[in-house]
Design an enzyme around this catalytic site. Structure first.
Site: not given
Length: 223
Positions: A76, A80, A154, A165, A167, A183
């Site tokens: 990716g 943030y 990600g 993993g 978010a 992204c």
């Protein structure tokens, strides 16, 4: 043949976890899983405000480095992390689970988050060509055709042991995303459960994630 690993563990970290410390712990756990010395882990935490750059990050997408920027080995671009965002680091032996298919694994992570959000009657969707999970804003008082990102994915894999993993934006300070092109997608913004009018707590979200995990991945979590 190595003995089977102990059952998958579930861990919730209190407070804020420094990014570099989290990565070091993940790296060590991944190696232990690979060697058959420790169990798989789903680790839920929050980070202090920071940006991470994935393996496809473009320098031009770092608009204003207001917070520390960390290079990350996950796939990716720029992401943030900060308080109010639930980060789920998932360390799984994909080969041991008969899931040696990265595309399928990412789909399953997305499904996990989609089902968790659905427990609050919030519909998140996938979009072809756009990484992450999206909300159609017209359903929440926005303009027709507008969408915003509520979840990021990600993943990194080492010898078929996956880590990093997901978010999920519960109630982060959304203005902090303005320092990057999240992204690499310029045409859509970001949103959160609370910004959409869902008074969900982090504890509520954690329960939903735990329940949805069993539906998607089929195993219970312990610890």
């Amino acid at each position: 043949m190595m003995p089977p690993l102990p059952p998958l563990q579930w861990r919730i970290a209190p407070g804020l976890t420094e990014y570099e410390a989290a990565v070091a712990q993940m790296e060590a756990r991944v190696e232990a899983i690979r060697r058959g010395q420790d169990s798989e882990l789903v680790w839920l935490l929050e980070h202090p405000p920071l940006y991470t750059a994935g393996t496809s990050a473009r320098v031009s997408d770092l608009l204003q480095p207001r917070f520390p920027v960390h290079a990350s080995g996950r796939g990716g671009q720029y992401t943030y992390h900060g308080p109010g965002q639930r980060v789920g680091y998932v360390m799984l032996d994909l080969k041991g689970r008969d899931r040696a298919d990265l595309r399928r694994y990412v789909h399953d992570l997305e499904e996990w988050v989609i089902r968790a959000l659905a427990r609050f009657n919030l519909t998140a969707v996938r979009r072809e060509g756009r990484v992450g999970l999206w909300v159609e804003l017209e359903k929440h008082g926005g303009l027709p055709g507008t969408e915003a990102k509520i979840g990021a994915i990600g993943v990194r894999v080492r010898r078929w042991v996956a880590y990093h993993g997901v978010a999920i934006n519960l109630d982060p300070e959304l203005s902090h995303f303005a320092g990057i092109v999240p992204c690499g997608i310029r045409d859509h913004g970001v949103t959160s459960l609370v910004a959409l009018g869902y008074p969900v707590t982090m504890a509520d979200l954690d329960v939903a994630l735990r329940q949805s995990w069993t539906e998607v991945f089929g195993d219970e979590m312990f610890g």
